[in-house]
Write a protein that holds these residues in place. Structure first.
Motif, PDB file in Angstrom:
ATOM      1  N   ASN A 503       0.796  -1.475  -0.321  1.00  0.00           N
ATOM      2  CA  ASN A 503      -0.044  -0.053   0.198  1.00  0.00           C
ATOM      3  C   ASN A 503       0.943   1.791  -0.201  1.00  0.00           C
ATOM      4  N   TYR A 504       1.677   1.483  -1.125  1.00  0.00           N
ATOM      5  CA  TYR A 504       2.813   2.634  -1.193  1.00  0.00           C
ATOM      6  C   TYR A 504       2.665   2.905  -3.053  1.00  0.00           C
ATOM      7  N   ASN A 505       3.077   4.450  -2.768  1.00  0.00           N
ATOM      8  CA  ASN A 505       2.929   5.631  -4.393  1.00  0.00           C
ATOM      9  C   ASN A 505       3.901   5.775  -3.633  1.00  0.00           C
ATOM     10  N   ASN A 506       4.637   5.563  -4.195  1.00  0.00           N
ATOM     11  CA  ASN A 506       6.053   7.135  -3.871  1.00  0.00           C
ATOM     12  C   ASN A 506       6.883   7.447  -5.180  1.00  0.00           C
ATOM     13  N   PHE A 507       7.236   8.828  -4.937  1.00  0.00           N
ATOM     14  CA  PHE A 507       8.257   9.050  -5.829  1.00  0.00           C
ATOM     15  C   PHE A 507       9.390   9.433  -4.716  1.00  0.00           C
ATOM     16  N   GLY A 508      11.097   9.106  -5.657  1.00  0.00           N
ATOM     17  CA  GLY A 508      12.179   9.332  -5.539  1.00  0.00           C
ATOM     18  C   GLY A 508      12.856  10.450  -6.192  1.00  0.00           C
ATOM     19  N   VAL A 509      13.884  11.878  -6.337  1.00  0.00           N
ATOM     20  CA  VAL A 509      14.497  12.473  -7.130  1.00  0.00           C
ATOM     21  C   VAL A 509      16.128  12.092  -6.313  1.00  0.00           C
ATOM     22  N   ASP A 510      17.517  12.101  -7.131  1.00  0.00           N
ATOM     23  CA  ASP A 510      18.454  11.937  -6.728  1.00  0.00           C
ATOM     24  C   ASP A 510      18.770  12.870  -6.775  1.00  0.00           C
ATOM     25  N   TYR A 513      27.210  13.637  -7.346  1.00  0.00           N
ATOM     26  CA  TYR A 513      28.577  15.155  -7.789  1.00  0.00           C
ATOM     27  C   TYR A 513      29.864  13.843  -7.338  1.00  0.00           C
ATOM     28  N   GLN A 514      30.267  13.028  -8.203  1.00  0.00           N
ATOM     29  CA  GLN A 514      31.887  12.601  -7.855  1.00  0.00           C
ATOM     30  C   GLN A 514      32.903  13.180  -8.603  1.00  0.00           C
ATOM     31  N   ILE A 515      33.919  12.485  -7.750  1.00  0.00           N
ATOM     32  CA  ILE A 515      35.138  12.384  -9.158  1.00  0.00           C
ATOM     33  C   ILE A 515      35.565  11.435  -8.382  1.00  0.00           C
ATOM     34  N   PHE A 516      36.632  11.298  -9.861  1.00  0.00           N
ATOM     35  CA  PHE A 516      37.093   9.832 -10.497  1.00  0.00           C
ATOM     36  C   PHE A 516      38.726   9.940 -10.032  1.00  0.00           C
ATOM     37  N   GLU A 517      39.372  11.166 -10.395  1.00  0.00           N
ATOM     38  CA  GLU A 517      40.839  11.616  -9.761  1.00  0.00           C
ATOM     39  C   GLU A 517      40.265  12.237  -8.784  1.00  0.00           C
ATOM     40  N   PRO A 518      42.342  12.288  -8.065  1.00  0.00           N
ATOM     41  CA  PRO A 518      42.512  12.947  -6.986  1.00  0.00           C
ATOM     42  C   PRO A 518      42.201  14.623  -7.477  1.00  0.00           C
ATOM     43  N   LYS A 519      41.448  15.341  -6.585  1.00  0.00           N
ATOM     44  CA  LYS A 519      41.709  17.306  -6.142  1.00  0.00           C
ATOM     45  C   LYS A 519      42.431  17.138  -4.990  1.00  0.00           C
ATOM     46  N   GLY A 520      43.410  18.230  -5.014  1.00  0.00           N
ATOM     47  CA  GLY A 520      43.672  18.554  -3.769  1.00  0.00           C
ATOM     48  C   GLY A 520      43.843  17.854  -2.595  1.00  0.00           C
ATOM     49  N   ASN A 521      43.744  17.832  -1.566  1.00  0.00           N
ATOM     50  CA  ASN A 521      43.515  17.013  -0.921  1.00  0.00           C
ATOM     51  C   ASN A 521      43.001  16.035  -0.549  1.00  0.00           C
ATOM     52  N   LEU A 522      42.389  15.408  -1.060  1.00  0.00           N
ATOM     53  CA  LEU A 522      41.103  13.522  -1.696  1.00  0.00           C
ATOM     54  C   LEU A 522      41.982  13.663  -2.815  1.00  0.00           C
ATOM     55  N   ASN A 523      41.204  12.057  -2.478  1.00  0.00           N
ATOM     56  CA  ASN A 523      41.400  11.125  -3.186  1.00  0.00           C
ATOM     57  C   ASN A 523      40.097  11.409  -4.271  1.00  0.00           C
ATOM     58  N   SER A 524      38.833  10.743  -3.316  1.00  0.00           N
ATOM     59  CA  SER A 524      37.633  11.071  -4.212  1.00  0.00           C
ATOM     60  C   SER A 524      36.874  11.372  -3.295  1.00  0.00           C
ATOM     61  N   TYR A 525      35.119  12.020  -3.631  1.00  0.00           N
ATOM     62  CA  TYR A 525      34.476  12.268  -2.848  1.00  0.00           C
ATOM     63  C   TYR A 525      32.983  12.899  -3.867  1.00  0.00           C
ATOM     64  N   SER A 526      32.160  12.371  -3.057  1.00  0.00           N
ATOM     65  CA  SER A 526      31.089  12.530  -3.601  1.00  0.00           C
ATOM     66  C   SER A 526      29.795  12.826  -3.268  1.00  0.00           C
ATOM     67  N   VAL A 527      29.447  13.895  -3.440  1.00  0.00           N
ATOM     68  CA  VAL A 527      28.280  15.204  -2.771  1.00  0.00           C
ATOM     69  C   VAL A 527      27.094  13.891  -3.636  1.00  0.00           C
ATOM     70  N   ASN A 528      25.594  13.982  -2.613  1.00  0.00           N
ATOM     71  CA  ASN A 528      24.974  12.846  -3.004  1.00  0.00           C
ATOM     72  C   ASN A 528      23.540  13.786  -2.147  1.00  0.00           C
ATOM     73  N   ALA A 529      22.307  14.620  -2.940  1.00  0.00           N
ATOM     74  CA  ALA A 529      21.146  15.128  -2.525  1.00  0.00           C
ATOM     75  C   ALA A 529      20.122  13.912  -2.975  1.00  0.00           C
ATOM     76  N   TYR A 530      19.001  13.933  -2.367  1.00  0.00           N
ATOM     77  CA  TYR A 530      17.921  13.520  -2.984  1.00  0.00           C
ATOM     78  C   TYR A 530      16.427  14.015  -1.887  1.00  0.00           C
ATOM     79  N   MET A 531      15.437  13.460  -2.569  1.00  0.00           N
ATOM     80  CA  MET A 531      14.216  14.108  -1.818  1.00  0.00           C
ATOM     81  C   MET A 531      13.006  12.967  -2.248  1.00  0.00           C
ATOM     82  N   ASN A 532      12.061  12.039  -1.517  1.00  0.00           N
ATOM     83  CA  ASN A 532      10.572  11.196  -1.319  1.00  0.00           C
ATOM     84  C   ASN A 532       9.734  12.119  -0.482  1.00  0.00           C
ATOM     85  N   TYR A 533       8.834  11.931  -2.068  1.00  0.00           N
ATOM     86  CA  TYR A 533       7.753  11.666  -1.627  1.00  0.00           C
ATOM     87  C   TYR A 533       6.652  10.737  -1.101  1.00  0.00           C
TER      88      TYR A 533
END
Length: 813
Positions: A503-510, A513-533
């Protein structure tokens, strides 16, 4: 979105496919008449003239770098009528090579070499064989749908030698460990990986682009495997287990004999069967106190149900713990009756047939049978007893048909069926699933259409429906996706699958942004944002929404860290906490936290995870936090010790407490749990391992004296005047469990193991929520303790080995 819109989107996606191509390296394999000795010395004549595969390219943390001359990799390969042979020389400074000894399939802190073979050369169905610098092995099957499944095991040979200028290895992969068709001049997909653990860097022989597409698309080609015939793939694993169990003064002993069988029905299809199954050495479940409306579930630990089940997992209709789980039948007891109900149902036998043709057609058949199970009911006044069936003789079946295409996509049909003897319920579920990508591997669609049928015997057949659709961008730094999931009120797959609610009817959006090669002092990082209704399917009522974001990164010091936040703004409607379908409303819930994991390459490392949550609602003062600290110490390459402590605190939460006069009663409660666990492994060598697992879990729930009833509008009221004095039994809880698991495993021959296991277990639950930790432990140790000792011997028999013995004897005569 209606079905016509879904179809239009799918057609548009298919019509906009683009051609994806790349240059592939090619390796010519040579036949040998003299098989090399697998000792890691590389002095056999076969390696003198074999073609050399070199020129490895980095894929992480940077992309495209070449190995320096002093760290180069050279691989050679040969074959005969029985197996493929691989030698590799991995140049390096031997003082820097990491080589922690671990159990099989455990990567640990060790360099490794991996060969991926794909006899169908279809870019989707790989078999991995991994050799670590410690000498240990790992193996897996891999495809774009399941990723890498290291629950799969094969029997093969390898040897490693550490030298003055690096390390060397040899491998023998028998044809029985692979599935391939009889072809005159086959071309196989092949890839080599090399991993430097001290840098967490990885290199491949054929260049690979980690920003786009499945890794199997980037394999090279293996040519020259002429005139090889698929062998008779018949492997027998006879075993015997002796068991001694003591509990509350009673001692039981048992001796079982059984056998597991693997048989190659055709070149590409294999029958796996377990005859007289024995799962007595499966690990403990991490039981916790469950206050929620949904069942508590645990991961599968029985090897037969974890190995080679990728086809059967499609569509999410198969939850293997249903087979042999607790009995499903209900009992109606009088006030003067008590019951002794078994915790599990015995599995009589199980088998699965699975495989895939060279044209990409996968077929899977699964069957398991469980025995009739009784509960004993005793009249406490007369001491008379009777038996009632709580689980009848039951047959579990799965059929899967799955067609792969385009080197990266598939569409499949799966059906599960549970037939119970007599008037017990039967269940049937069907799913049509797809995993569709354009040829450039830039976009992905996951459509699913499911139907369930439950036959309750004494009422009409109940049919339910569920759908799922995911559409997402799967390449580059910036990615995004949309998903929609739906299930009506009658969708129920819990006879053989797992669904916590329908008994659900749900929507989601994601968006991420991620890097695949080192940048500055970071080997890798990712940022993710999402919303669910979220909504109910019937009626179409709003139930809740949330949005949030998370950040994850690894720095140059190989330390991982991240943080996250999640918000549920406004009124949220929980239609399940009440157990009767009425909504329970709460408002403005916020949570957030972070983690830090130091570099495991160091002898001492640690993980810390902390988060907190709070509700912003008039008249409420809910606040809580969770803190986990897990230090680990690697004394040497053989001995690893990990301790973990987890504290959960929740003050002022509200939820279901009990039933009074068919009315759900809610309470405001303070809850605190503490979990202490220890994991220790001493690995003498790749064939001998000693392991200890300990866990103590303590959870208390203390309610305020004033209790609530739930109004039809979703709000709580104290007007009914319920207190501890008039709700009956106290809902306060003091819950405690204790487990110790101590084992020794010895691989005394290829594929053959002797395993000894000692374990004990304690459990206590009462209403003494105010007791401290020491008093709780004393009460726990006042309970009967269960001691179990088992000894299991499993032997591997290869039919081809038996044939060769008879041939040798015949030749000698």
């Amino acid at each position: 979105m209606n079905s016509r819109s879904h179809l239009s989107l799918l057609l548009y996606f298919v019509l906009t496919l683009c051609v994806f191509s790349q240059d592939k390296k090619s390796l010519q394999i040579e036949r040998t008449e003299n098989a090399p000795k697998i000792d890691g010395l590389l002095d056999d004549s076969v390696w003198e003239h074999a073609e050399n595969a070199t020129g490895f390219t980095q894929i992480r943390p940077e992309i495209g770098n070449k190995l320096p001359h002093g760290e180069r990799t050279e691989v050679k390969i040969a074959y005969d009528d029985n197996a493929i042979y691989i030698s590799a020389y991995l140049y390096d400074d031997p003082s820097k090579i990491m080589k922690q000894l671990t159990s099989r399939d455990n990567f640990g802190q060790s360099d490794f070499f991996l060969i991926a073979l794909n006899p169908n050369n279809d870019s989707q169905n790989d078999t991995y064989f991994v050799v670590f610098s410690s000498g240990q092995q790992a193996d897996a099957i891999a495809n774009p749908t399941i990723g890498e499944d290291y629950g799969w095991n094969a029997v093969w040979e390898s040897a490693v030698k550490i030298n003055d200028d690096g390390w060397a290895l040899e491998m023998k992969i028998p044809y029985r460990a692979l599935r391939f068709a009889d072809q005159e001049e086959p071309t196989w997909g092949i890839q080599f990986h090399r991993h430097f653990r001290r840098f967490r860097s990885q290199y491949t022989w054929n260049p690979l682009n980690p920003t786009q597409g499945y890794v199997g698309l980037y394999h090279g080609e293996l040519k020259g495997l002429d005139n090889i015939k698929p062998p008779v793939r018949l492997n027998l694993y006879p075993f015997s287990t002796g068991l001694v169990n003591t509990y509350d003064g009673d001692t039981d002993t048992d001796l079982t004999f059984g056998m597991d069988v693997k048989y190659g029905i055709t070149d590409n299809f294999t029958l796996d069967a377990t005859l007289v199954p024995d799962f007595s050495q499966a690990g403990f479940d991490n039981v916790t106190l469950n206050l929620g409306p949904f069942e508590q579930t645990f991961s599968e630990q029985r090897q037969f149900f974890t190995e080679g089940v990728d086809l059967f997992s499609k569509g999410g209709l198969f939850f293997s713990r249903r087979i042999g789980n607790g009995p499903s039948g209900q009992l109606n007891l009088a006030n003067n009756e008590e019951v002794n109900r078994p915790n599990e149902v015995k599995v009589l036998n199980a088998l699965k047939v699975s495989g895939r043709t060279k044209d990409g057609l996968g077929i899977g058949l699964f069957n398991a049978i469980t025995e009739k199970t009784y509960a004993t009911i005793t009249n406490t006044d007369t001491q008379e007893s009777r038996r009632e069936v709580v689980e009848p003789f039951t047959n579990y079946n799965i059929l899967v048909v799955d067609q792969q295409f385009n080197g990266n996509s598939s569409i499949g049909l799966i059906n599960t069926n549970v037939l119970r003897e007599g008037n017990f319920r039967d269940g049937n579920a069907t799913a049509l699933v797809g995993d569709i990508k354009n040829i450039r591997n830039t976009y992905r669609i996951l459509p699913q259409l499911k139907m369930s049928n439950v036959n309750y015997q004494d009422s009409d057949l109940e049919t339910g429906y569920s759908t799922f659709l995911y559409v997402g961008k799967t390449h580059g730094n910036l990615r995004y996706s949309f998903d929609h999931s739906y299930a009506d009120t009658k969708y129920n797959i819990n006879d053989l699958g797992l669904i916590f609610r329908n008994n659900y009817n749900n929507f989601g959006v994601d968006i991420s942004y991620q890097i695949f090669e080192p940048k500055g002092n970071l080997n890798s990082y990712s940022v993710n944002a999402y919303m669910n209704y979220e909504n109910l399917a019937n009626p179409g009522t709003f139930s809740g929404t949330n949005f949030g974001a998370e950040f994850n990164a690894q720095n140059k010091g190989l330390n991982n860290f991240g943080f996250w936040a999640d918000f549920e703004p406004g009124k949220q409607y929980d239609f399940f906490e009440s157990r009767d379908g009425r909504p329970f409303i709460f408002e403005n819930f916020a949570s957030g936290g972070g983690y830090y994991s130091s570099n495991y390459n160091n002898k001492f490392a640690f993980d810390i995870n902390a988060n907190s949550f709070k509700i912003f609602e008039e008249g409420r003062d809910l606040f809580g936090y969770n803190l986990t600290l897990s230090p680990r110490f690697r004394f040497n390459d053989k001995f690893l010790l990990i301790y973990s402590a987890r504290l959960n605190v929740s003050n002022g939460s509200r939820g279901y407490a009990t039933y009074v006069d068919d009315q759900p009663i809610f309470g405001e409660r303070n809850r605190q749990s503490l979990t202490n666990s220890i994991s220790a492994n001493y690995t003498f060598n790749p064939l001998n391992t000693l392991a200890l697992t300990f866990r103590h879990y303590w959870d208390t729930v203390k309610y305020d004296n004033e209790f609530f009833t739930l109004l039809d509008n979703g709000l709580l009221t104290t007007a009914s005047g319920y207190t501890f004095d008039n709700i009956g039994d106290s809902p306060n809880i003091n819950f405690s469990t204790w487990n110790i698991d101590f084992s020794y495993s010895w691989q005394f021959a290829p594929g053959s193991f002797l395993t000894t296991l000692y374990r004990n277990q304690l459990f206590n639950r009462d209403t003494l929520a105010e007791e401290n930790y020491t008093d709780t432990l004393n009460n726990l140790f006042d309970q009967p303790i269960q001691h179990t000792f088992s000894l299991r011997v499993q032997y591997f028999i290869d039919f081809n080995g038996i044939k060769s013995v008879f041939k040798s004897n015949k030749s000698a005569s």
